[in-house]
Design an enzyme around this catalytic site. Structure first.
Site, PDB file in Angstrom:
ATOM      1  N   GLU A  23      -4.951  -8.707   0.614  1.00 11.40           N
ATOM      2  CA  GLU A  23      -5.610  -8.390   1.894  1.00 11.40           C
ATOM      3  C   GLU A  23      -7.097  -8.210   1.665  1.00 11.40           C
ATOM      4  O   GLU A  23      -7.495  -7.546   0.699  1.00 11.40           O
ATOM      5  CB  GLU A  23      -5.109  -7.070   2.511  1.00 11.40           C
ATOM      6  N   GLU A  68       0.811  -1.219   0.000  1.00 10.23           N
ATOM      7  CA  GLU A  68       0.000   0.000   0.000  1.00 10.23           C
ATOM      8  C   GLU A  68       0.844   1.270   0.000  1.00 10.23           C
ATOM      9  O   GLU A  68       0.785   2.082   0.942  1.00 10.23           O
ATOM     10  CB  GLU A  68      -0.971   0.001   1.192  1.00 10.23           C
TER      11      GLU A  68
HETATM   12  O1  IFM Z   1      -4.034  -3.138   9.070  1.00 12.35           O
HETATM   13  C1  IFM Z   1      -4.016  -2.635   7.777  1.00 12.35           C
HETATM   14  C2  IFM Z   1      -2.815  -3.144   7.006  1.00 12.35           C
HETATM   15  O2  IFM Z   1      -1.618  -2.861   7.656  1.00 12.35           O
HETATM   16  C3  IFM Z   1      -2.761  -2.532   5.648  1.00 12.35           C
HETATM   17  N1  IFM Z   1      -4.032  -2.690   4.963  1.00 12.35           N
HETATM   18  C4  IFM Z   1      -5.229  -2.339   5.663  1.00 12.35           C
HETATM   19  C5  IFM Z   1      -5.268  -3.006   7.011  1.00 12.35           C
HETATM   20  C6  IFM Z   1      -6.544  -2.621   7.757  1.00 12.35           C
HETATM   21  O3  IFM Z   1      -6.580  -1.243   7.946  1.00 12.35           O
END
Ligand code: IFM
Length: 470
Positions: free
Chosen positions: A372, A165
């Site tokens: 994710e 990210e």
């Molecule tokens: O916890 C975070 C992660 O570190 C990066 N993506 C989003 C998740 C939830 O906010």
């Protein structure tokens, strides 16, 4: 009705170093920007820090056994740069590498595929003291670090993600300042985005030169699904285009197509002339990439702002008076209808389907991984028979609905190879501290006891059977 995932589809879980490891002073680890930020009063809810987190650093073997008991195929973790190079430069810290060697060997020994992310936000503090991601040298430093990690783990890790990210690193870290290092400057945010792109390309080259030939590379992007509030209003449609440019194509453009989009350069022309992009950078960034990693949680709805009220640029990312959207001041973010998770993020699996199909359509040569997806809910712990339990039907429903659209995207032609539930464990949710729980496994932050939630058992069943019940 049930849906079957293809043989070979990876069901994994994901975590990140600072969110779970703790042990911040162990074995020569240096400070990261998140140590500094979390220890700065007022930056993180309740003053929480990652000092102990889930204490994964000391409980590695138990956590590996926990993963094995869930029967997941893969585990996506990140490597803490300050454990490997405590100041962000120079010789490797052997003890830091040893920890990740034990992790990788422990995974492989249990039949779990390691998916290593190089950078999930824990920049060594000395690099930030020299300017951090707003400084070009940081990209070269990441490549040096990648070389060290590649030499150490490249014979065993076949799946690599460069950055997690980068939008959050650049725009929450240097734009709105709600993430470390807490800078609020639109020029620095765009500059950081470019240096993260450069770091991605340089690290990819460093890794590819030294890891196993069959290794596959990805970057994990939190691509935004932005919808115009009134689809027939040209202003709203243009507002959505603008957020797509500075939220998505600022990374996919250079990484996957070799250039920054013209509309992004035009939208941000009043902020910067992009002189920080040097000759040759775009070729360095535009490296062959096997996989696009998609981190997906929710959608956004925007309008062309009429200047009254607030443009609501902090929507979904804590309150801040500074904007994470440089050049997009006339875009207004609207509240999304529910249902919402505990983060206040709307639940909309159609956004994940839309993203997967878009990436498939626009970048057919890359396979896709959902790197994710998951949800924070206010879990209740019940203790009926003397042992704690979490009946998190809401999380099971969230996962089931999102996995249903993953299956649909595969059926519609998208080459999606795996799904990583965020997260294996409840953990340090950045500026929200330990208040928001995303884990399949509950962590009691007083005793550090782990309790698999109902969602963990449900996910284990799915990983075993590949059958998703409707
Ligand atoms: O916890 C975070 C992660 O570190 C990066 N993506 C989003 C998740 C939830 O906010």
């Amino acid at each position: 009705m049930s849906t079957t995932f293809p043989a070979g589809f990876l069901f994994g879980t994901a975590t990140a170093s600072y969110q779970i490891e703790g042990g911040v002073h162990e074995d020569g680890r240096g400070p990261s920007i998140w140590d500094t930020f979390s220890h700065t009063p007022g930056k993180v809810a309740h003053g929480d820090t990652g000092d102990v987190a889930c204490d994964h650093y000391h409980r590695l073997d138990d956590d590996l056994d926990l993963m094995a008991s869930l029967g997941v195929d893969a585990y996506r973790f990140s490597i803490a740069w300050p454990r490997i190079q405590p100041t962000g430069r120079g010789a490797a810290n052997r003890a830091g590498l040893d920890f990740y060697e034990r992790l990788v060997d422990g995974l492989l020994g249990r039949g779990i595929r390691p998916v290593a992310t190089l950078y999930h936000w824990d920049l060594p503090q000395p690099l930030q003291d020299a300017g951090g991601w707003a400084q070009r040298d940081t990209a070269y430093a990441l490549a040096d670090y990648a070389a060290i990690v590649g030499d150490a783990l490249g014979d065993r890790v076949a799946e690599w993600t460069t950055l997690n990210e980068p939008w959050c690193s650049a725009f929450l870290g240097y734009g709105s300042g709600v993430h470390a290092p807490g800078v609020t400057d639109p020029v620095s945010a765009l500059c950081a985005a470019h240096h993260l792109n450069l770091a991605h390309g340089l690290a990819l080259q460093a890794l590819r030169a030294r890891v196993r030939d069959d290794a596959r590379f990805s970057v994990a992007l939190n691509l935004h699904v932005v919808r115009p509030d009134r689809p027939d209003d040209a202003g709203d449609v243009d507002a959505a285009r603008q957020i797509d440019a500075v939220g998505n194509r600022v990374f996919t453009g250079p990484m996957l197509e070799g250039g920054y989009p013209d509309d992004l350069l035009a939208d941000t022309a009043a902020v910067t002339d992009w002189a920080f992009v040097h000759d040759g950078d775009l070729a360095d960034i535009h490296q062959p990439l096997e996989t696009i990693g998609i981190n997906y949680y929710s959608t956004s709805r925007v309008r062309r702002w009429d200047g009254t009220g607030s443009n609501n640029h902090s929507a979904g990312h804590n309150a801040s008076t500074a904007s994470p959207w440089p050049g997009a001041d006339t875009v207004q973010f609207l509240p999304q209808p529910g249902p919402h998770t505990e983060m206040g993020w709307n639940i909309d699996p159609s956004g994940l389907y839309e993203l997967l199909m878009r990436m498939h359509r626009e970048h057919p040569q890359q396979s896709l991984l959902v790197t994710e997806n998951g949800a924070a809910f206010a879990d209740a712990v019940t203790d009926a028979d003397g042992s704690p339990a979490v009946h998190d039907a809401d999380r099971v429903d969230y996962l089931r609905r999102h996995l249903t659209v993953v299956a649909q995207a595969i059926a519609d032609g998208a080459d999606v190879r795996g799904y990583f539930a965020w997260s294996l464990l409840d953990n340090f949710e950045w500026a929200y501290g330990y208040e928001k729980r995303f884990g399949l496994v509950r962590v009691d932050f007083d005793t550090l006891e782990r309790t698999p939630k109902d969602s963990a058992r449900w996910y284990a069943g799915l990983a075993r059977t590949h059958e998703l019940d409707a």
